[in-house]
Design an enzyme around this catalytic site. Structure first.
Site, PDB file in Angstrom:
ATOM      1  N   ARG A  22      38.948  40.149  47.316  1.00 39.53           N
ATOM      2  CA  ARG A  22      37.877  41.093  47.653  1.00 39.53           C
ATOM      3  C   ARG A  22      37.668  41.204  49.150  1.00 39.53           C
ATOM      4  O   ARG A  22      37.419  42.293  49.669  1.00 39.53           O
ATOM      5  CB  ARG A  22      36.582  40.671  46.952  1.00 39.53           C
ATOM      6  CG  ARG A  22      36.579  41.009  45.475  1.00 39.53           C
ATOM      7  CD  ARG A  22      35.445  40.357  44.717  1.00 39.53           C
ATOM      8  NE  ARG A  22      35.503  40.721  43.307  1.00 39.53           N
ATOM      9  CZ  ARG A  22      34.800  40.137  42.359  1.00 39.53           C
ATOM     10  NH1 ARG A  22      33.979  39.140  42.661  1.00 39.53           N
ATOM     11  NH2 ARG A  22      34.906  40.523  41.100  1.00 39.53           N
ATOM     12  N   TYR A  60      39.705  48.632  42.529  1.00 35.44           N
ATOM     13  CA  TYR A  60      40.225  47.353  42.049  1.00 35.44           C
ATOM     14  C   TYR A  60      39.493  46.152  42.641  1.00 35.44           C
ATOM     15  O   TYR A  60      38.702  46.273  43.555  1.00 35.44           O
ATOM     16  CB  TYR A  60      41.730  47.227  42.199  1.00 35.44           C
ATOM     17  CG  TYR A  60      42.371  47.362  43.555  1.00 35.44           C
ATOM     18  CD1 TYR A  60      41.669  47.245  44.735  1.00 35.44           C
ATOM     19  CD2 TYR A  60      43.748  47.581  43.635  1.00 35.44           C
ATOM     20  CE1 TYR A  60      42.302  47.345  45.950  1.00 35.44           C
ATOM     21  CE2 TYR A  60      44.398  47.684  44.848  1.00 35.44           C
ATOM     22  CZ  TYR A  60      43.669  47.562  46.011  1.00 35.44           C
ATOM     23  OH  TYR A  60      44.307  47.659  47.218  1.00 35.44           O
ATOM     24  N   GLU A  61      39.749  45.004  42.029  1.00 34.18           N
ATOM     25  CA  GLU A  61      39.028  43.753  42.298  1.00 34.18           C
ATOM     26  C   GLU A  61      37.533  43.890  42.015  1.00 34.18           C
ATOM     27  O   GLU A  61      36.690  43.257  42.658  1.00 34.18           O
ATOM     28  CB  GLU A  61      39.250  43.276  43.746  1.00 34.18           C
ATOM     29  CG  GLU A  61      40.688  43.159  44.168  1.00 34.18           C
ATOM     30  CD  GLU A  61      41.526  42.357  43.193  1.00 34.18           C
ATOM     31  OE1 GLU A  61      40.979  41.465  42.529  1.00 34.18           O
ATOM     32  OE2 GLU A  61      42.727  42.634  43.093  1.00 34.18           O
ATOM     33  N   GLY A  62      37.197  44.702  41.021  1.00 36.15           N
ATOM     34  CA  GLY A  62      35.804  44.968  40.680  1.00 36.15           C
ATOM     35  C   GLY A  62      35.342  46.214  41.398  1.00 36.15           C
ATOM     36  O   GLY A  62      35.319  46.267  42.629  1.00 36.15           O
ATOM     37  N   GLN A  83      30.399  45.425  42.309  1.00 33.10           N
ATOM     38  CA  GLN A  83      30.064  44.584  43.462  1.00 33.10           C
ATOM     39  C   GLN A  83      28.572  44.643  43.764  1.00 33.10           C
ATOM     40  O   GLN A  83      27.944  43.619  44.089  1.00 33.10           O
ATOM     41  CB  GLN A  83      30.864  45.037  44.694  1.00 33.10           C
ATOM     42  CG  GLN A  83      32.363  45.013  44.546  1.00 33.10           C
ATOM     43  CD  GLN A  83      32.907  43.628  44.249  1.00 33.10           C
ATOM     44  OE1 GLN A  83      32.435  42.637  44.794  1.00 33.10           O
ATOM     45  NE2 GLN A  83      33.894  43.551  43.371  1.00 33.10           N
TER      46      GLN A  83
END
Length: 593
Positions: A296, A440-442, A447
């Site tokens: 992230r 991506y990555e949440g 977030q």
């Protein structure tokens, strides 16, 4: 023709003048990060990024990756040779531990190198970026044997690493995964299932790929509490370290994507592939989050990086493109028209981006430095604060920098006019490439929920109250500085609004969780704006002290004043929207959309 020149002067300013890495020489790795070594690393890696990686950026976009009938994947022309140079030059080893052959230098410095490579070629930089995340997860959660088998080769980049989370039926809600793991009685497991959107899942850059895979052991509890993490190599590793037989994991197809065409985004099939448990049963998410948090921070950096390369090319275009005359009269009377950089709205787009980039770079490196302090400081209180900040700031870095990075790339395209909408200038690729970083990555919405739902309340709000106290101390220490006064006043106002928003959430978010959800994105934006306001105040203080014959410092102050006068006031709007609560969002019946 598009270009990329690494912003080394700005990086040196942050590392030497503002963060003063040399003052941490008592910590492991920092003693070796002398100013001359830092400069050499930045200059050499900047040259590699601009001369080797950037020319391949458009090649990768046009060619993409190709999957053969045998499930092998070919990356774009030039990628394998560039990757070989990347490994031979030792770039992956910068911040890796000496025990694994690394140089042990600060992670903050490694982030700067990654920024340059991502700006030059985001698709290429994703391959080693994911390997680094997988390596850190394995070092944190793996057994000593697993570390020795995979660690050294992953550290050098000779072997790649991936993270396998998402499946066709689930994205963020990983409690729904179906990939199963069956124990074999010898310590190994047979994994069966399908994973999607696996970046670098198959490629021709490395001789082995080490997959970290989330799966559910037979009989495990339902939901997130029943998920375990496994290491599944593409090729088995013999006792002497050589590669053995092929494992039963393969690329079932490549995703057709909007951007980052040079990165192989794969559907991965596990057909009773052999894997080994990493860490404890049913605790896979705990270890995977180490990788995800590392990723992230890197994703936030991607937003900054793409904004930088887009800005450079937009500024070039604005100086060269002739269109109309300046509103105040001709500035280039000898030419048929003035360059468009004379127009205020063109300058607005450029200054918005420049002020964001320089503040975001400082914020990213400052956050990464706290990551170094978390792992290397002997002072327990310093480590506690650093850990709090890493948890609190990571969702802000990821979401705020990618949101604004996309805006910067869109503004660069807009500035180019119709030329930007074509492929001739290359700027439209930056818009397509950076767009995934918000997802991506949440996703950025996730977030924001993580920030308001978990990070604010952790340890009784210790992290955010520590941050408020740090801002208060900085304001108090510098409020008598007349030249710095505009920055201090602007920061004080933004900090007050962020504190008010925090109090509102604490009072209204728990009574109605929809209030927290409705406020989350505005809160994250408010937080990001305030954090960059603090970064700009710190940089302005240093620039005032250093100012002399070098116009760099005067330009820094001009850009900083733009931020506090034209961008930071957005905090008021976000506070006002946040305090309306959930009712305006939830009032319309679902079947009326």
């Amino acid at each position: 023709m598009p270009r990329y020149d690494a912003p080394i002067r700005d990086m040196k300013f942050i590392f030497h003048d503002v963060l003063a890495l040399q003052n941490y020489s008592n910590l492991d790795g920092f003693a070796d990060a002398t100013p001359d070594i830092v400069d050499q690393i930045l200059e050499t890696s900047g040259k590699f990024a601009s001369e080797v990686l950037f020319p391949l950026n458009s090649v990768g976009d046009k060619q993409g990756c190709k999957r053969a009938d045998d499930a092998s994947v070919k990356t774009p022309d030039g990628f394998p040779d560039a990757y070989k140079q990347f490994v031979e030059n030792g770039w992956p080893l910068l911040s890796k531990t000496p025990e694994m052959g690394g140089q042990g230098l600060p992670h903050a410095l490694s982030i700067a190198v990654s920024e340059m490579m991502s700006a030059a070629n985001m698709a290429f930089a994703m391959y080693p970026g994911l390997t680094s995340g997988a390596y850190e997860a394995l070092m944190a959660g793996g057994s000593d044997e697993q570390k020795q088998i995979y660690g050294p080769k992953m550290a050098t980049g000779e072997w790649a690493g991936t993270m396998n989370l998402t499946e066709p039926q689930c994205g963020t809600d990983l409690g729904l995964i179906k990939t199963k793991a069956v124990p074999q009685g010898d310590g190994s497991y047979k994994l069966s299932g399908q994973k999607i959107w696996i970046s670098g899942g198959e490629q021709d850059l490395t001789e082995n790929i080490v997959h970290l895979v989330l799966a559910r052991i037979e009989g495990a509890p339902e939901g997130i509490k029943g998920i375990s993490l496994f290491v599944v190599p593409k090729y088995f590793v013999n006792e002497d370290g050589s590669l053995g037989d092929r494992n039963k994991v393969s690329c079932g197809g490549l995703e057709e994507k909007m951007g980052i065409h040079g990165n192989a985004t794969c559907v991965m099939n596990y057909d009773e592939a052999t894997g080994w448990l990493v860490g404890d049963e049913h605790k896979g998410m705990r270890t995977m989050f180490i990788m995800m948090n590392e990723a992230r921070l890197g994703v936030g950096m991607q937003g900054l990086a793409q904004a930088e390369v887009a800005y450079q090319n937009a500024a070039d275009f604005a100086r060269e493109r002739l269109q109309s005359r300046a509103l105040s009269g001709p500035k280039a009377p000898e030419k048929p028209a003035d360059p468009i950089i004379v127009h205020p709205d063109v300058r607005r787009m450029l200054m918005d981006t420049r002020a964001f980039i320089e503040g975001a770079r400082m914020f990213t490196y400052w956050t990464a430095l706290h990551g170094d302090l978390l792992h290397k400081s002997p002072d327990e209180k310093v480590r506690e604060k650093a850990g709090d900040y890493m948890a609190l700031m990571t969702p802000v870095v990821k979401a705020f920098l990618t949101d604004r990075g996309l805006k910067a790339c869109n503004d660069a395209l807009q500035l180019h006019g119709g030329t930007g909408f074509t492929k001739d200038q290359g700027v439209e690729q930056y818009v397509r490439d950076v767009r995934i970083a918000l997802i991506y990555e949440g996703t950025n919405g996730i977030q924001a929920l993580d920030l308001v739902g978990r990070k604010l309340a952790a340890n009784g709000g210790r992290a955010v109250f520590t941050f408020f106290a740090e801002l208060d101390d900085f304001i108090a220490e510098n409020e008598g500085d007349q030249e710095l006064k505009p920055f201090i006043q602007a920061l004080s106002t933004a900090k007050g609004e962020l504190q008010e928003a925090t109090s509102w959430l604490m009072q209204n978010g728990m009574s109605d969780f929809n209030n927290a959800g409705a406020a989350s994105m505005d809160y994250l934006e408010l937080f990001g704006l305030t954090a960059l306001g603090y970064m700009w105040a710190k940089m302005a203080k240093t620039a005032i002290e250093k100012r002399g014959s070098d116009p760099f410092y005067d330009d820094k102050l001009v850009t900083g004043r733009y931020y506090i006068s034209r961008i930071l006031p957005e905090t008021s709007a976000h506070l006002a929207k946040l305090k309306t609560g959930a009712e305006p969002l939830m009032a319309l019946a679902a079947d009326r959309f």
